[in-house]
Every structure is written in structure tokens, then in C-alpha cells.
Design an enzyme around this catalytic site. Structure first.
Site, PDB file in Angstrom:
ATOM      1  N   ARG A 563       0.606  -1.157  -0.060  1.00 54.08           N
ATOM      2  CA  ARG A 563       0.248  -0.471  -0.325  1.00 54.08           C
ATOM      3  C   ARG A 563       0.866   1.459   0.184  1.00 54.08           C
ATOM      4  O   ARG A 563       2.315   1.338   0.261  1.00 54.08           O
ATOM      5  CB  ARG A 563      -0.688   0.180   1.511  1.00 54.08           C
ATOM      6  N   VAL A 564       0.403   2.225  -0.434  1.00 50.78           N
ATOM      7  CA  VAL A 564       1.645   2.961  -0.779  1.00 50.78           C
ATOM      8  C   VAL A 564       0.821   4.347   0.038  1.00 50.78           C
ATOM      9  O   VAL A 564       1.016   5.766   0.341  1.00 50.78           O
ATOM     10  CB  VAL A 564       1.286   4.502  -1.987  1.00 50.78           C
ATOM     11  N   ASP A 565      -0.618   3.683   0.325  1.00 53.37           N
ATOM     12  CA  ASP A 565      -1.475   5.066   1.302  1.00 53.37           C
ATOM     13  C   ASP A 565      -1.353   4.216   3.163  1.00 53.37           C
ATOM     14  O   ASP A 565      -0.169   3.576   2.907  1.00 53.37           O
ATOM     15  CB  ASP A 565      -2.649   5.244   1.554  1.00 53.37           C
ATOM     16  N   ASP A 566      -1.858   5.171   3.785  1.00 55.74           N
ATOM     17  CA  ASP A 566      -2.006   5.127   5.528  1.00 55.74           C
ATOM     18  C   ASP A 566      -2.636   4.029   5.377  1.00 55.74           C
ATOM     19  O   ASP A 566      -3.539   3.246   6.812  1.00 55.74           O
ATOM     20  CB  ASP A 566      -2.299   6.406   5.979  1.00 55.74           C
TER      21      ASP A 566
END
Ligand code: 6R9
Length: 695
Positions: A563-566
Site C-alpha cells: 500500500r502507498v496510503d495509510d
């Protein structure tokens, strides 16, 4: 680190302060450091003889048609299902789509105007074709020796009985039904019963807390909830009914009263007479369902009528109710299942997922049943009573296709080869993996030890939102590379984009997006179409954004990097850092919390929480436990932090933004890589935090 052996670094850990709103800095820098791996694993000649697609060239040809003529491609497949009213062709098209926010509202429809029923296609169709006596479910209980077998005809009868009961309670087309049950055969049966009468099921994983269940109830407002008295997972017994009672009280206080709670008595822990009971609301399943008629009229629904809601975590705010509709989802779940597992009629399939997650919807319930498959439904956990349980079950039912998650593979791998080799496993043909990137060492163990080098591995990349597989091998069609999900499924057009939403070509890395609609994609988020657009379609205009980073190699193979988000992926479960933070700060002694993921040998990622206490409150073991318990009761045990790191202060920019990049480095003990801290409001915070590591 664990992922080190893949030669890949996750975009997440490098582009640390990435937020979808602020796409700052170059995207491609992260995964470009990867090492090219040339070990390609080919399927045997014998396997390829039975492959549905037996070469990459054959795939390319089919793929080409699927993207150039999606309506023709999917229309042909859809025609093999039963439609009460055939889907109409409008201007030569069977679908309409706009996924570009610049062109207006995002809207996707497939087979609109056609009328069908997914339960009818999953059950009646097979019974009518003479498959009534074929086993649908081999149910295997948590405890060894507890099992049951249900044929297609029997499943259909049970579905009809429950559907009749639901109808008798006034449940009708479009109404939401909440399901909070363990992995009894009654769980997929409940989903199918809803589908049969056009009701919208909303399954909540029975590991979620009362608070989480309550929030989901408040969002989709069901008038009935289906549950069971208890669940036994491994050696632990949990009273589910108590959790439901708690959630229903909260729901009433929050403004929504659930009228009926239908409880399946699975004879665990507490006796009926000792169960807390609210007359008028609570009803024992066994008292009202088995006496119903075994036939039930199907409710024919439009292809675009809602089939189900499933809540999933995002990077911000409360969980999102991902909404899937009927026709496109049906066609997509069935087709992906068939091809990614190279399914044949004599297969015995076993997916270890729980119906509380999307995998249990698409590949434990709908996909296999739509194909008329026999499958194992397992109530327990892979290592109970011991690490040989899975292979014992494989031998017991002659399982040919086995589908599980990397976290289970890694945990079994730690128990060594003996528990595997003790069992024959000679029935196995295909192995599958889902939930997170599989590291090449686990891939190889799975292939060599579990599959005796005989079974291709389908590493399937997809999401709750995508409804079905997006990037996956078609076993036998092309060579596999350990750690790569390989190539896009039919009709899926992935795009690797940079931070300016520019599509990259050839070998590249960046954000994984999709540039056209596919039949199985979600249509909206329950009650919040704006959030649907902002989350998935606004970050990279013209694309669906997955939230994942990836690399594409010279052979066109995709390597997912996380994932590149939180969002943290713990044992294949998506958990939003914001949700854990809000649970922590709900504790009266907690002033502030910041949560990051760190590499975890078995779980993939673990949860690392930095906690600032109120002034004058002392750190203590007791408080640490209380904070962890706050998360357990707000979300569920599976979201409990692995580490609580006491933080007198958090590293913040002058504008007050927490710099998670720094926290991730401290969490992973890469203290020499904390990097530039000059933009912090107070740089001494970092040293303080480093000194408190492990305290
Ligand atoms: C099916 C499911 C989705 C997220 C997704 C990604 C990760 C799932 C993966 C994978 C690499 C795979 N993910 N499968 N990453 N390789 N084969 O898990 O759905 O719970 O919505 O999670 O899981 O990060 O974005 P969901």
C-alpha cells in the site's frame, strides 16, 4: 527485513509522507532498486494438457479481444448464465462507464436491464442440470472429527428455508441484512438466502468488536441480524451473541433498532437457557428455519441491483461500505475463479478465507458455486490442533485446489517441513495466494514443499473494491516468477502511473491504477458517492486508483509492492492507521497517537503505535495493556498493536503534520535512515523517541 528477500522496497516505506491529497515527490524512485530475478517456473507438460488456456499466445489473443471488444467478450460469457430477461444491447453495447471525474459523475453499469438471480445461477441451475447430488460443501469443524457434507440439492433446500423465513419477517428486495457468523455452512447459506430474495447482505467478520459491528449496522440499517451463539477458533471460545447484544444496544441508542436477531445455536459454551435473551427480538434459528418450506420463489433482480455491501478500511475516517451489484459481479467472480485456478468439474476446492472478507464472498461462496464446484468450508484455523491440520484436511477430501494467504504460509513454514511431509497431498494440483505480496522465500516453500514442485501457484492480486481477480496467473499459460502476480486478467487494463497521473510504459514502477471499467468493480460506496469518487478516481484523473504501488518488468509481469496510503496489511487484513489511532485516543489517558506498520515475519506487517499520554500520567505496563484493550474493543483483536512506543512528543512539521516517514524508520529500527528532520518544529523529539525504543 522479510521483504528484503524480494529485492523490492515498498513504495510506502520510501515515499513515507505520501498522502493521496499531497502527491509530493517522484513516484518511481522506490521500486526501481529491485533486483531482476530470472527464475521462471514453468508448468509441466501434463499440467498444460489440461490447461484452459495453455500458452501466453492464446492468452494474448483472448486478452486483446477482451479489451478491444469488452461487450462482445463479456456478453458471450454472460450468455452462459441464466437470465430471466436477457440483457439488452444498447447501441451495440452491454455496458456503460465513466471513470473520469473530469467528464462528470463516475458511473459504471453492466448488463443493465437484464434480469437474473445469482442464487439461482449458483444452485438451482446446477440442480436442474442433474448435479443435485454433487457435494457443494464439505464442512470441516474446528475440532478434528466434527464434519458434515451438503449436496447442491441440500444447500438449495436450506437456502430456500432461510429465504422463506426472511420473507416471513418482511425482508424484501433491497433491504439490508446483517450477518455476523462464524464459518458454519450456514454462513454462505445465509448470503445465498439473501441473494435469493433480492435482499442486500452485509457480512461483518465475526472477529470485529461490538463497536465495529454497531458502526456497520448504523451505516446500512438492517432490520434483521443473523448470528450464532458462539464461535470456537482454535482452543478459544467466543460468545458471539453477547457481542451482538452489545452492538444492538448501541445501535438503538444511536437511533437504529434492529427488530430481529436470528441466532444459530451451535451448541458451544453456553446452554440455550443461560443465553441472555430479549423476547420479541431474539429467535433461535433452529426453532423457525427447519420447519419452513424447502422451495422458495426466486426474486428476479436487475443486473445493476445491489447484491451486497462489505465494509473495508481506508486511509481516513470510518470504514467504507463497498457496494457490489449482481450481474457484472456474477459473471466476473465465476470467470476469474474458473481461469485463475484452471477449474475442472472433478476438482475439490478449498479456500481458507472467512466469509467476512471479500475472498470469502467471491471465492468461497459465489465463484465456486457458480461453477458447480465441490468445496471445503473450514471453521477452524490452519495450525489447530497442530501445523499439519491443513494437509490432513487436503488428504481427507482429496483437495485439488488450495487457496490461502501468505501469512498462513509463513506461519506454517516456521513449523518446518515435517508436518507437511507427514501427509501425502498427492491430490493437489493448483495452489493459490491472496491478501498481500508473497515474498519469494515463502512462494518457493509453498511450491517446493507443499506442492512438491508439481502445482502452479496463482498469486492473485485484487481488492474488496475490484470484486474479483485483477492480476493473476492462469496456471499453465505462462511461466511464473516467485513473488509476482504476473499478468492482468481478461478485460483488466492496468496502468502504472507517476505522481502526475502520467501513464508509464514498458519497464517501470509507480502507482497501480486501472484505465477502464471491468464487470466486477464496485459501483459506489454505501451512501457516499462523493467519497467513492474522491478516494478512487480523483487522485489520478482518468484512472481507478488501487492504493497499491507496483513495478512492471521487461516481460510485462507485475510485482506488487504494498500500500502507498495509510493502510496497514496485517495477516492479509486491511487496517487503517486512522482507525487504530482513534481507538487509542478514545482511552482517557491518551493524548495523541500515531500508528505505522513495520515488517513482521509472520503477519507481513505488524502494528506499531506511538502514544503520547496526558501530562503527568506515568507510563506503566497496566496502561499499555489498557491501550491495547481499547483497540480490541473498538475494532477487534486482530487490530491490536504489536508495539506501544511511549512518545513524549511526536515529530511534526511546523504546520502540525505528523511525519510518519520518521516514525516508520524508528519502528523498523533503521535509526541511521531517519533522514532529513530539518523541517520538524522540534527536532529533539526524534532523539527522545529513539531513546525510548523498546522501553
Ligand atoms: C483480496 C483482498 C486488498 C489489498 C490490496 C493489496 C493487498 C491483496 C495481494 C495483495 C499483493 C497480492 N493484496 N492480494 N498484494 N499481492 N496477491 O485481500 O482484498 O482485503 O480489500 O485487500 O491487499 O495491498 O490493495 P482486501
Amino acid at each position: 527485513g522479510r521483504r528484503g528477500d524480494s529485492g523490492l522496497n515498498s513504495l510506502a516505506s520510501i515515499r513515507a509522507n505520501f498522502a493521496i491529497k499531497a502527491l509530493d515527490g517522484p513516484a518511481g524512485d522506490a521500486v526501481a532498486v529491485s533486483v531482476e530475478r530470472e527464475d521462471v517456473v514453468e508448468a509441466s507438460e501434463a499440467f498444460r494438457e489440461r490447461a484452459l488456456v495453455s500458452s501466453r499466445a492464446q492468452y494474448e489473443e483472448m486478452y486483446k479481444r477482451s479489451v478491444e471488444d469488452p461487450d462482445g467478450f463479456w456478453g458471450d460469457i454472460a450468455s452462459t448464465f441464466f437470465w430471466k430477461k436477457k440483457f439488452p444491447v444498447k447501441d451495440g453495447k452491454l455496458h456503460s462507464e465513466n471513470i473520469d471525474v473530469r467528464k462528470g459523475r463516475v458511473a459504471v453499469e453492466w448488463f443493465k436491464g437484464g434480469e437474473t438471480n445469482i442464487c439461482y445461477n449458483a444452485l438451482d441451475r446446477h440442480v436442474e442440470a442433474g448435479l443435485g447430488d454433487k457435494v457443494a460443501f464439505y464442512w470441516e469443524g474446528n475440532d478434528v472429527g466434527v464434519d458434515a457434507k451438503l449436496t447442491y440439492k441440500e444447500v438449495l433446500e436450506r437456502v430456500c428455508q432461510l429465504a422463506n423465513y426472511l420473507r416471513s419477517q418482511g425482508v424484501k428486495k433491497g433491504d439490508a441484512v446483517a450477518i455476523y457468523m462464524p464459518m458454519l455452512a450456514e454462513l454462505p447459506i445465509a448470503m445465498l438466502a439473501c441473494a435469493r430474495i433480492g435482499a442486500v447482505h452485509s457480512v461483518v467478520f465475526a472477529g470485529f468488536s461490538a463497536e465495529s459491528l454497531y458502526q456497520r449496522i448504523l451505516d446500512c440499517k438492517p432490520n434483521i441480524i443473523l448470528t450464532s451463539s458462539a464461535v470456537k477458533r482454535g482452543a478459544k471460545i467466543i460468545n458471539l451473541k453477547d457481542i451482538v447484544d452489545d452492538a444492538l444496544v448501541r445501535a438503538s441508542e444511536g437511533g437504529h433498532t434492529v427488530g430481529t436477531c436470528l441466532t444459530f445455536d451451535n451448541n458451544l459454551a453456553i446452554k440455550r437457557e443461560d443465553t441472555a435473551w430479549q423476547e420479541g427480538r431474539d429467535i433461535w434459528w433452529q426453532d423457525v428455519v427447519p420447519s419452513q418450506e424447502k422451495k422458495c420463489e426466486v426474486e428476479w433482480v436487475d443486473a445493476e441491483d445491489t447484491l451486497f455491501l462489505l465494509y473495508t478500511s481506508g486511509s481516513t475516517g470510518k470504514p467504507k461500505g463497498v457496494l457490489h451489484t449482481t450481474g457484472g459481479y456474477m459473471v466476473y467472480a465465476a470467470t476469474t475463479f474458473k481461469h485463475a485456478f484452471n477449474y475442472h468439474d472433478d476438482d475439490v476446492y478449498w479456500c481458507t478465507a472467512d466469509c467476512g472478507w471479500i475472498t470469502g464472498h467471491s471465492y468461497l461462496t459465489y465463484g465456486p458455486l457458480l461453477n458447480g464446484a465441490s468445496m471445503v468450508v473450514f471453521e477452524g484455523v490452519p495450525n489447530y490442533p497442530d501445523a499439519g491440520r491443513c494437509w490432513e484436511i487436503v488428504d481427507k477430501y482429496n483437495v485439488t485446489i488450495f487457496y490461502t494467504a501468505p501469512t498462513a504460509i509463513r506461519s506454517l513454514m516456521r513449523s518446518g517441513d515435517e508436518p507437511v511431509k507427514r501427509h501425502s497431498r498427492k491430490s493437489l494440483r493448483v495452489l493459490g495466494s491472496v491478501g498481500e505480496p508473497i515474498n519469494p522465500s515463502a512462494w518457493k516453500w509453498y511450491h517446493e514443499v507443499v506442492g512438491d514442485k508439481r502445482c502452479p501457484i496463482s498469486d492473485t492480486w485484487w481488492q474488496t473494491e475490484t470484486g474479483g481477480f485483477m492480476i493473476t496467473p492462469l496456471p499453465g499459460a505462462w511461466g511464473l516468477k516467485p513473488g509476482s502476480a504476473t499478468l492482468p486478467f481478461f478485460g483488466v487494463q492496468p496502468a502504472v502511473v507517476d505522481e502526475n497521473a502520467q501513464e508509464q510504459h514498458g519497464e517501470c514502477s509507480g502507482y497501480l491504477c486501472v484505465k477502464a471499467a471491468w464487470p466486477g468493480m464496485m459501483r459506489t460506496l454505501q451512501g457516499d458517492h462523493d467519497r467513492y469518487e474522491t478516494t478512487y478516481f480523483a487522485p489520478f484523473k482518468g484512472f481507478y486508483f488501487s492504493g497499491d504501488g507496483c513495478r512492471r518488468d521487461k516481460d510485462g509481469y507485475y510485482w506488487l509492492t504494498g500500500r502507498v496510503d495509510d493502510v496497514i496489511n496485517v495477516s492479509g487484513h486491511r487496517i487503517g492507521t486512522a482507525e487504530v489511532e482513534s481507538a487509542l485516543v478514545s482511552h482517557p489517558m491518551c493524548a495523541e497517537a500515531a500508528v505505522v506498520g513495520f515488517d513482521h515475519e509472520v503477519k507481513g506487517q505488524g502494528i506499531y503505535a506511538f502514544v503520547t499520554l496526558l501530562e503527568d500520567v506515568e507510563y506503566s505496563e497496566e496502561l499499555r495493556k489498557a491501550l491495547i484493550n481499547a483497540v480490541r474493543s473498538q475494532i477487534g483483536a486482530f487490530a491490536a498493536p504489536d508495539v506501544i512506543h511511549w512518545a513524549p512528543g511526536l515529530p511534526k512539521t511546523r504546520s502540525g503534520k505528523i511525519m510518519r516517514r520518521i516514525l516508520r524508520k524508528i519502528a523498523s529500527n533503521e535509526l541511521d535512515q531517519v533522514g532529513d528532520i530539518s523541517t520538524l518544529a522540534d527536532t529533539s523529539v526524534v532523539e527522545q523517541l529513539i531513546n525510548l525504543r523498546g522501553k
